[in-house]
Scaffold this active site. Structure first.
Site, PDB file in Angstrom:
ATOM      1  N   CYS A 132      -1.588   9.168   2.152  1.00 53.34           N
ATOM      2  CA  CYS A 132      -1.549   8.671   0.867  1.00 53.34           C
ATOM      3  C   CYS A 132      -2.544   8.957  -0.114  1.00 53.34           C
ATOM      4  O   CYS A 132      -2.474   9.182  -1.381  1.00 53.34           O
ATOM      5  CB  CYS A 132      -1.172   7.200   0.730  1.00 53.34           C
ATOM      6  SG  CYS A 132      -2.425   6.178   1.637  1.00 53.34           S
TER       7      CYS A 132
ATOM      8  N   GLU B 171       0.931  -1.152   0.040  1.00 55.52           N
ATOM      9  CA  GLU B 171       0.025   0.033  -0.089  1.00 55.52           C
ATOM     10  C   GLU B 171       0.943   1.005  -0.143  1.00 55.52           C
ATOM     11  O   GLU B 171       1.676   1.439   0.996  1.00 55.52           O
ATOM     12  CB  GLU B 171      -0.936   0.030   1.237  1.00 55.52           C
ATOM     13  CG  GLU B 171      -1.792  -1.325   1.459  1.00 55.52           C
ATOM     14  CD  GLU B 171      -2.966  -1.127   0.264  1.00 55.52           C
ATOM     15  OE1 GLU B 171      -3.212  -0.052  -0.392  1.00 55.52           O
ATOM     16  OE2 GLU B 171      -3.641  -2.460  -0.048  1.00 55.52           O
TER      17      GLU B 171
END
Length: 485
Positions: A287, A253
């Site tokens: 993110c 991720e």
């Protein structure tokens, strides 16, 4: 905050103990730079001990009735609820999160633990037909064994739990390495919650260390079959390479450069609210943050005026103050990098509608526009409170600009016509995208992950089952097979 000193230890095979390294990781409060804890690093030998303990404990855990396993996660939820204020204070102190950010992180952590309760019962076997007479094919879902988890500094408690809890629920054991800037929230506090929830010793081990001490030992070790890594694409590329060389599965991720697109028929006031939150939540250290705000040229002036006005109302400073919207960046290196990036971008021709300033590790918001088409800022992740507004002419140009990045994590489209938004969303090369909402979302049962440099694999729900289990085929021949010799 005695828990910083109480938990400043390694947790291996059910024991709290000092690391065996020759130097310490110093845990600082990023706002006032107060020393919170000093933790002697774990060595390569201690990484090995953690993995061996996990390997021993996992066998009995995998055989434990899943109804019994899930009670650990039920108790873990109650423990977090009881300690919510304590963990909130830790989020404020260790990573400079505001109270709003802490509430968001803790809410999701509890939701992922509740999903882990269900995941314990999720794996299902199948019986498949065979073209061979008298044969039965059984397909079993089994734990991979031991999972290595490497968590980041921005949402350390949540993102450790997001991999640790489902991996354990599915019958695995875990070795967790938190980021060195958040060793307590990302590591020791997670271990303490599970220890107090009754998780048997050895199933969760926490090694607080750094690659300067252990190199690639955590990902090269022969015991773990899956490495779950959350962090930058640069480090993620290395993790993937090492995993591939050692025949391990990597769940990555990674970073993002998400675009929030505002079409000509959007509700501008609402789009402004969504864009400001999506860019500046947790100081932009997310993110999924909306690095780029793409606005149809026909509404650019009105949107920009409203956006800038709202940004000017954001208060940056002490994260312990309930009125603060933006706390500090995680460390001086990050604060200096963001400030330098803004300076370079303005010198290269961009216009700063709002020019941020840096005081200690607190960086106030910047809003940039008029960037040259070849500006490197347009294609990269900015892990700080910097918004970039980009005008476009028509849907095709919006799609082209949104896709002009090596990342593909999240995104959003604002429009008065939902199906128009969906059509555009389908053209954006990203793992997740939201119509008339922000870019920062995570839900326990919806596949979470990115495309391109934003990651490999998915987590949450059935995707987590895929990540942390494997198939085993057992066939039974009730009759007699015929062999050619």
């Amino acid at each position: 905050m005695s828990y910083f000193t109480d938990l400043a230890l390694q947790y291996i095979d059910g024991e709290w103990r000092a690391g065996g390294g020759s130097w310490d990781i110093i845990d600082f409060n990023p706002y006032n730079e107060e020393k919170l804890a000093s933790i002697t690093v774990a060595t390569v030998d201690e990484v090995d001990q953690a993995y061996r303990a996990a390997e021993r404990a996992q066998r009995a855990w995998a055989d434990t009735n899943p109804y019994t396993r899930r009670t650990v996660f039920e108790r873990a939820v109650r423990i977090i609820e009881e300690r919510e204020e304590e963990i909130t204070e830790a989020i404020i102190a260790e990573l400079g999160g505001t109270r709003t950010k802490a509430a968001f992180e803790l809410h999701l952590a509890k939701e992922f633990l509740r999903e882990a309760i269900h995941l314990a019962l999720r794996p299902e076997g199948r019986i498949l037909p065979s073209p061979i007479d008298g044969k039965e094919n059984r397909l079993y879902r089994v734990p991979v064994g031991v999972v290595g988890v490497i968590s980041p500094f921005n949402f350390p408690f949540l993102l450790s739990i997001k991999s640790v809890a489902p991996a354990l629920a599915l019958g695995n054991a875990v070795v967790l390495k938190p980021h060195q800037n958040t060793p307590i929230l990302g590591g020791s506090m997670v271990a303490k919650v599970f220890e107090d929830a009754g998780l048997p010793p050895g199933l969760l081990n926490v090694v607080i260390t750094d690659i300067a001490e252990i190199g690639d030992a955590l990902i090269e070790h022969p015991v773990p079959k899956v490495i779950s890594f959350t962090g930058s694409d640069r480090v993620g590329r290395h993790v993937a390479t090492v995993c591939a060389a050692n025949f391990k599965r990597a769940v990555l991720e990674l970073g993002g450069n998400s675009a929030l697109i505002v079409l000509d028929d959007a509700d501008l006031d609402y789009a402004v609210d969504a864009a400001v939150f999506s860019r500046f939540v947790h100081q932009g250290q997310v993110c999924m943050a909306a690095n780029r705000v793409l606005v149809d040229r026909s509404v650019e002036k009105e949107f920009t005026e409203k956006f800038v006005a709202k940004v000017r109302t954001l208060k940056a400073g002490d994260p312990a103050d309930p009125a603060t919207h933006l706390g500090p960046l995680i460390n001086a290196t990050q604060a200096e990098a963001v400030s330098s990036l803004v300076d370079q971008t303005v010198e290269a021709g961009a216009t700063a509608l709002v020019r941020g300033r840096t005081e200690g590790n607190v960086v106030t918001p910047t809003v940039l526009t008029g960037l040259p088409a070849d500006s490197p800022v347009l294609g990269q992740e900015i892990f700080g409170p910097v918004a970039v507004i980009i005008p476009f002419d028509g849907e095709d140009e919006a799609v082209r600009i949104a896709n002009d990045t090596p990342y593909g994590l999240s995104g959003a489209v604002h429009t008065g016509n939902v199906e128009r938004g969906v059509r555009i969303a389908q053209r954006i090369h990203t793992g997740m995208i939201h119509i008339n909402d922000g870019t920062v979302h995570d839900e326990p049962i919806v596949p979470f992950g990115g495309e391109k440099h934003s990651g490999v694999g998915r987590l949450n729900g059935e995707s987590t089952v895929d990540a942390f289990t494997t198939y085993k085929w057992i066939s039974i021949q009730y009759g007699r097979s015929g062999f050619p010799f």
